[in-house]
Scaffold this motif. Structure first.
Motif, short mmCIF file in Angstrom:
data_model
loop_
_atom_site.label_atom_id
_atom_site.label_comp_id
_atom_site.label_asym_id
_atom_site.label_seq_id
_atom_site.Cartn_x
_atom_site.Cartn_y
_atom_site.Cartn_z
N ARG A 143 72.88 54.16 -13.26
CA ARG A 143 74.05 54.76 -12.63
C ARG A 143 74.83 53.70 -11.86
NH1 ARG A 143 70.71 58.58 -13.62
NH2 ARG A 143 71.01 60.78 -13.25
N THR A 144 76.14 53.80 -11.93
CA THR A 144 77.00 52.96 -11.11
C THR A 144 77.70 53.88 -10.12
OG1 THR A 144 77.37 51.44 -12.94
CG2 THR A 144 78.93 51.34 -11.11
N TYR A 145 77.46 53.62 -8.85
CA TYR A 145 78.02 54.43 -7.77
C TYR A 145 79.22 53.72 -7.16
CZ TYR A 145 73.48 56.82 -7.79
OH TYR A 145 72.36 57.51 -8.15
N THR A 146 80.27 54.49 -6.92
CA THR A 146 81.41 54.00 -6.15
C THR A 146 81.67 55.06 -5.08
OG1 THR A 146 82.31 52.94 -8.11
CG2 THR A 146 83.81 53.24 -6.24
N ILE A 147 81.50 54.66 -3.83
CA ILE A 147 81.60 55.61 -2.72
C ILE A 147 82.69 55.14 -1.76
CG2 ILE A 147 80.35 56.67 -0.79
CD1 ILE A 147 77.75 56.06 -2.41
N ASN A 148 83.62 56.05 -1.48
CA ASN A 148 84.64 55.78 -0.47
C ASN A 148 84.85 57.04 0.36
OD1 ASN A 148 86.55 57.44 -1.89
ND2 ASN A 148 86.95 55.70 -3.25
N GLU A 149 85.85 57.03 1.21
CA GLU A 149 86.08 58.15 2.12
C GLU A 149 86.50 59.44 1.40
OE1 GLU A 149 88.91 56.86 5.04
OE2 GLU A 149 87.64 55.18 5.65
N LYS A 150 87.07 59.31 0.21
CA LYS A 150 87.58 60.48 -0.51
C LYS A 150 86.58 61.10 -1.46
CE LYS A 150 92.37 59.04 -0.28
NZ LYS A 150 93.54 58.65 -1.00
N ASN A 151 85.80 60.26 -2.15
CA ASN A 151 84.87 60.82 -3.13
C ASN A 151 83.72 59.88 -3.45
OD1 ASN A 151 85.75 59.00 -5.24
ND2 ASN A 151 87.59 60.25 -5.38
N ILE A 152 82.77 60.43 -4.17
CA ILE A 152 81.62 59.69 -4.68
C ILE A 152 81.71 59.75 -6.18
CG2 ILE A 152 79.10 59.58 -4.81
CD1 ILE A 152 79.09 61.20 -2.14
N SER A 153 81.77 58.60 -6.83
CA SER A 153 81.87 58.55 -8.28
C SER A 153 80.55 57.98 -8.82
CB SER A 153 83.04 57.65 -8.68
OG SER A 153 83.08 57.51 -10.08
N VAL A 154 80.00 58.69 -9.82
CA VAL A 154 78.75 58.25 -10.45
C VAL A 154 79.01 58.12 -11.94
CG1 VAL A 154 76.31 58.74 -10.78
CG2 VAL A 154 77.45 59.57 -8.72
N GLU A 155 78.84 56.91 -12.47
CA GLU A 155 79.05 56.67 -13.90
C GLU A 155 77.73 56.35 -14.56
OE1 GLU A 155 82.10 53.76 -14.72
OE2 GLU A 155 83.20 54.35 -12.91
N THR A 156 77.50 56.98 -15.72
CA THR A 156 76.32 56.70 -16.55
C THR A 156 76.78 56.47 -17.97
OG1 THR A 156 75.89 58.99 -17.18
CG2 THR A 156 74.90 58.23 -15.12
N GLU A 157 75.85 56.15 -18.87
CA GLU A 157 76.18 55.99 -20.28
C GLU A 157 76.71 57.30 -20.86
OE1 GLU A 157 72.63 54.77 -22.31
OE2 GLU A 157 72.15 53.31 -20.77
N SER A 158 76.22 58.41 -20.36
CA SER A 158 76.55 59.73 -20.92
C SER A 158 77.83 60.33 -20.35
CB SER A 158 75.42 60.71 -20.66
OG SER A 158 74.23 60.23 -21.23
N GLY A 159 78.28 59.85 -19.20
CA GLY A 159 79.48 60.44 -18.63
C GLY A 159 79.70 60.04 -17.19
N ASN A 160 80.72 60.65 -16.60
CA ASN A 160 81.10 60.35 -15.22
C ASN A 160 81.04 61.62 -14.39
OD1 ASN A 160 81.71 57.74 -16.07
ND2 ASN A 160 83.82 58.29 -16.52
N LEU A 161 80.76 61.44 -13.11
CA LEU A 161 80.73 62.55 -12.17
C LEU A 161 81.49 62.12 -10.94
CD1 LEU A 161 79.46 65.31 -11.28
CD2 LEU A 161 77.53 63.99 -10.43
N LYS A 162 82.44 62.95 -10.53
CA LYS A 162 83.22 62.65 -9.33
C LYS A 162 83.00 63.78 -8.33
CE LYS A 162 87.16 60.03 -8.73
NZ LYS A 162 88.35 59.51 -9.33
N LEU A 163 82.44 63.42 -7.17
CA LEU A 163 82.14 64.41 -6.13
C LEU A 163 83.08 64.23 -4.95
CD1 LEU A 163 78.27 63.91 -6.08
CD2 LEU A 163 79.53 65.68 -7.30
N SER A 164 83.70 65.32 -4.54
CA SER A 164 84.51 65.30 -3.33
C SER A 164 83.73 66.01 -2.23
CB SER A 164 85.84 66.03 -3.58
OG SER A 164 85.60 67.39 -3.83
N LYS A 165 84.24 65.98 -1.04
CA LYS A 165 83.57 66.66 0.08
C LYS A 165 83.37 68.14 -0.22
CE LYS A 165 85.51 63.50 3.44
NZ LYS A 165 86.39 63.29 4.58
#
Length: 168
Positions: free
Chosen positions: A98-120
């Protein structure tokens, strides 16, 4: 705006640690645990009452019963590990990097199978363990962030503070 980017992959030990953390949280921090403890105390009280007034009170029987309880917990712990191992091995997605990108607006998680974007708004709750951050999106869906994914323990502590400040 501060942003954290890092990679990581769940191991079997991470998966087991998360499940045990969740189990402890369910049993000891919610009504379920309280009800379970009350039932156990009532059972032991009734057993002692029975031995004292109905049957023959033999201290050895009582001691054996008390020793049986920890043995059951040890057995359950061993069984849990094999149970978790089976589910971990059968889940192809959990083993992806997993590749995580975390900032004040959201948490983004990328994998081989897809992406997940989490907001508060999509985060149910966030819990902290000694070397883990658990981001729950539902009662049984979680993203695990381990200390080893980051460059240093200090950066992990900084990330914990960031979560507390911006997501809780």
């Amino acid at each position: 705006m501060k942003e954290y980017t890092f990679k990581g992959q769940y191991s079997l030990d991470d998966y087991i640690q998360m499940n045990r953390f969740y189990l402890k949280e369910m049993l000891f921090k919610k009504k379920t645990g309280l009800i379970l403890m009350i039932c156990l105390i009532i059972f032991l009280a009734l057993f002692v009452f029975y031995l004292a007034f109905e049957g023959e009170f033999v201290p050895l029987r009582f001691v054996l019963l008390l020793l049986l309880i920890p043995v059951l917990f040890v057995f359950m712990g061993m069984r849990q590990k094999s149970f978790y191992k089976k589910y971990y091995k059968n889940d192809k997605l959990i083993k992806e990097e997993r590749t995580y990108t975390i900032n004040e607006k959201n948490i983004s998680v990328e994998t081989e199978s897809g992406n997940l974007k989490l907001s508060k708004e999509t985060i149910n709750r966030i819990k902290f363990d000694k070397d883990s951050i658990y981001v729950f999106t539902a009662e049984n869906a979680v993203q695990i962030i381990k200390e080893r994914y980051l460059n240093s323990p200090e950066e992990f502590l900084e990330l914990k503070s960031f979560f507390k400040q911006h997501y809780m």
